[in-house]
Design a protein around this motif. Structure first.
Motif, PDB file in Angstrom:
ATOM      1  N   ASP A 160      -5.070   1.752  -8.489  1.00  0.00           N
ATOM      2  CA  ASP A 160      -5.594   2.827  -7.524  1.00  0.00           C
ATOM      3  C   ASP A 160      -7.056   3.067  -8.021  1.00  0.00           C
ATOM      4  OD1 ASP A 160      -5.313   5.860  -6.469  1.00  0.00           O
ATOM      5  OD2 ASP A 160      -6.139   6.074  -8.379  1.00  0.00           O
ATOM      6  N   SER A 161      -7.897   3.573  -7.253  1.00  0.00           N
ATOM      7  CA  SER A 161      -9.337   3.915  -7.380  1.00  0.00           C
ATOM      8  C   SER A 161     -10.185   2.900  -6.792  1.00  0.00           C
ATOM      9  CB  SER A 161      -9.885   3.909  -8.880  1.00  0.00           C
ATOM     10  OG  SER A 161      -8.833   4.953  -9.738  1.00  0.00           O
ATOM     11  N   LEU A 207      -2.613   1.949  -4.479  1.00  0.00           N
ATOM     12  CA  LEU A 207      -2.653   3.280  -3.797  1.00  0.00           C
ATOM     13  C   LEU A 207      -3.923   3.433  -3.068  1.00  0.00           C
ATOM     14  CD1 LEU A 207      -0.218   3.433  -5.830  1.00  0.00           C
ATOM     15  CD2 LEU A 207      -0.973   5.905  -6.003  1.00  0.00           C
ATOM     16  N   CYS A 208      -4.003   4.201  -1.947  1.00  0.00           N
ATOM     17  CA  CYS A 208      -5.192   4.422  -1.217  1.00  0.00           C
ATOM     18  C   CYS A 208      -5.336   5.797  -0.975  1.00  0.00           C
ATOM     19  CB  CYS A 208      -5.068   3.495   0.292  1.00  0.00           C
ATOM     20  SG  CYS A 208      -6.666   3.898   1.362  1.00  0.00           S
ATOM     21  N   VAL A 220       0.653  -1.148   0.068  1.00  0.00           N
ATOM     22  CA  VAL A 220       0.150   0.093   0.054  1.00  0.00           C
ATOM     23  C   VAL A 220       0.778   1.100   0.066  1.00  0.00           C
ATOM     24  CG1 VAL A 220      -1.639   1.299   1.425  1.00  0.00           C
ATOM     25  CG2 VAL A 220      -1.715  -1.171   1.200  1.00  0.00           C
ATOM     26  N   ALA A 221       0.587   2.205  -0.858  1.00  0.00           N
ATOM     27  CA  ALA A 221       1.019   3.573  -0.694  1.00  0.00           C
ATOM     28  C   ALA A 221      -0.066   4.448  -0.758  1.00  0.00           C
ATOM     29  CB  ALA A 221       2.019   3.918  -1.829  1.00  0.00           C
ATOM     30  N   TYR A 262       4.518   7.275   0.780  1.00  0.00           N
ATOM     31  CA  TYR A 262       3.615   8.607   0.856  1.00  0.00           C
ATOM     32  C   TYR A 262       3.836   9.333  -0.286  1.00  0.00           C
ATOM     33  CZ  TYR A 262       1.184  12.845   2.083  1.00  0.00           C
ATOM     34  OH  TYR A 262      -0.037  13.863   1.964  1.00  0.00           O
ATOM     35  N   VAL A 263       2.928   9.601  -1.407  1.00  0.00           N
ATOM     36  CA  VAL A 263       3.123  10.281  -2.641  1.00  0.00           C
ATOM     37  C   VAL A 263       2.462  11.650  -2.282  1.00  0.00           C
ATOM     38  CG1 VAL A 263       2.833  10.172  -5.014  1.00  0.00           C
ATOM     39  CG2 VAL A 263       2.521   8.092  -3.716  1.00  0.00           C
TER      40      VAL A 263
END
Length: 363
Positions: A291-292, A312-313, A78-79, A108-109
């Protein structure tokens, strides 16, 4: 948390808690999609239709959720997705979310449109990646890339599905504009840092991005960017396998299968329906992230079983931030890890690699 409200036990509980705290227009800004919001609804519906076939006699007392994302160790696959203007949700904004991601052991983005400067967010976080929107002034693009490199960001995530911002009707109806206390801290002043002006029937956020972003970017621009930096380069917003194939041929290190959480083309397919085709097209030549619509550990398991290296969350992190700042984000990430661990156990998987070998059916 009010004494008469039980503590959250899933992401949906956190979302309800955030909705009670946020002004309606801010909640709409985060929760809404584009157009009739059918793409956003499709994300959830399609994920729910993915059924994972468990293995038997192959379980583990303590499944290992750890993995590597773009070559960096993470406690789970997860990111935290890039999301703009987090000061709308909490005064400590992106720095609080980045600290929570660091404590949880996940990347973390940092968004181009973060309300804290990228250097401060990178300092607060652990593993950070920088998300890049292509600005009209290429010199400013170069400046952002160099700042990300100097701040220690470990990858560059180019968002490629926002030539213009999708028409988000909730924001239009609300005449939504950022308050004076919230700005795009990485852009400063000038054409790409103009203030948001509230006007009835207009999304000031969309008006701002229309002035700041370059719509007509192409594969030659990607080649220029690839030559500009040695950072791992990831494209976010890939849905067509043909684009995924060309991305690999262009030297990217990863693609993120995403319809922008249903916030861009309202008739786009659900991201999860595009995932298997993209995985097949890249053929293991680069990382594939999803993602999504991630709302649970089961959703993470679904994405892994369909071939993703990780997910990605997005919105759940913002609900956590709105509810209780850094602690709220930590709660959300902790819930996802607890649920993923259980999902691995129930599906007979001892680790993330085993989850990627599971079969799925659509039902």
């Amino acid at each position: 948390m009010p004494p008469d409200v039980p503590p959250p036990v899933c992401v949906a509980d956190v979302e309800r808690s955030a909705a009670r705290r946020l002004p309606r227009e801010v909640h709409d800004f985060v929760a809404g999609g584009s157009g009739d919001e059918s793409a956003m609804r499709a994300n959830r519906d399609a994920l729910d239709r993915v059924r994972v076939v468990p293995r038997i006699l192959a379980g583990s007392d303590s499944p290992d959720t750890a993995t590597a994302l773009l070559g960096v160790e993470a406690s789970m696959p997860v990111a935290v997705a890039p999301m703009a203007y987090q000061r709308l949700l909490h005064p400590q904004a992106e720095r609080a979310a980045a600290r929570a991601a660091r404590a949880a052991g996940v990347p973390y983005v940092i968004s181009t449109l973060s309300s804290d400067p990228l250097e401060e967010v990178a300092e607060a976080g652990g593993t950070t990646w920088f998300q890049l929107y292509w600005l009209r002034d290429r010199a400013r693009v170069t400046e952002l890339v160099r700042r990300a490199e100097e701040a220690g960001c470990r990858a560059l995530v180019l968002t490629v599905d926002v030539p213009v911002m999708g028409r988000r009707l909730r924001d239009v109806r609300n005449g939504f504009a950022l308050p004076s206390t919230v700005t795009a801290a990485n852009l400063g002043t000038g054409t790409d840092g103009v203030p948001h002006i509230a006007r009835a029937g207009v999304s000031a956020v969309a008006a701002h991005t229309g002035l700041a972003f370059e719509a007509a970017i192409g594969w030659s621009d990607l080649a220029w960017l690839r030559a500009l930096t040695a950072l791992p380069l990831v494209l976010k917003g890939v849905l067509d396998p043909r684009d995924a194939h060309q991305a690999v041929e262009s030297g990217v290190d990863g693609v993120i299968v995403s319809n922008h959480g249903g916030r861009q083309l309202s008739s786009a397919p659900a991201s999860v329906t595009a995932l298997p085709g993209v995985v097949e097209a890249v053929g293991g030549r680069c990382s594939v992230l999803f993602d999504s619509g991630i709302r649970s550990g089961t959703d993470i398991l679904r994405a892994l079983a369909l071939g993703a290296d990780g997910v990605l969350c997005g919105r759940p992190v913002l609900w956590g931030l709105a509810t209780d700042g850094e602690a709220g984000v930590g709660l959300v990430l902790g819930l996802l890890r607890t649920e993923l661990t259980e999902a691995l156990q129930l599906s007979g998987c001892g680790d993330v690699a085993a989850a990627r070998a599971l079969a799925t059916v659509v039902g």
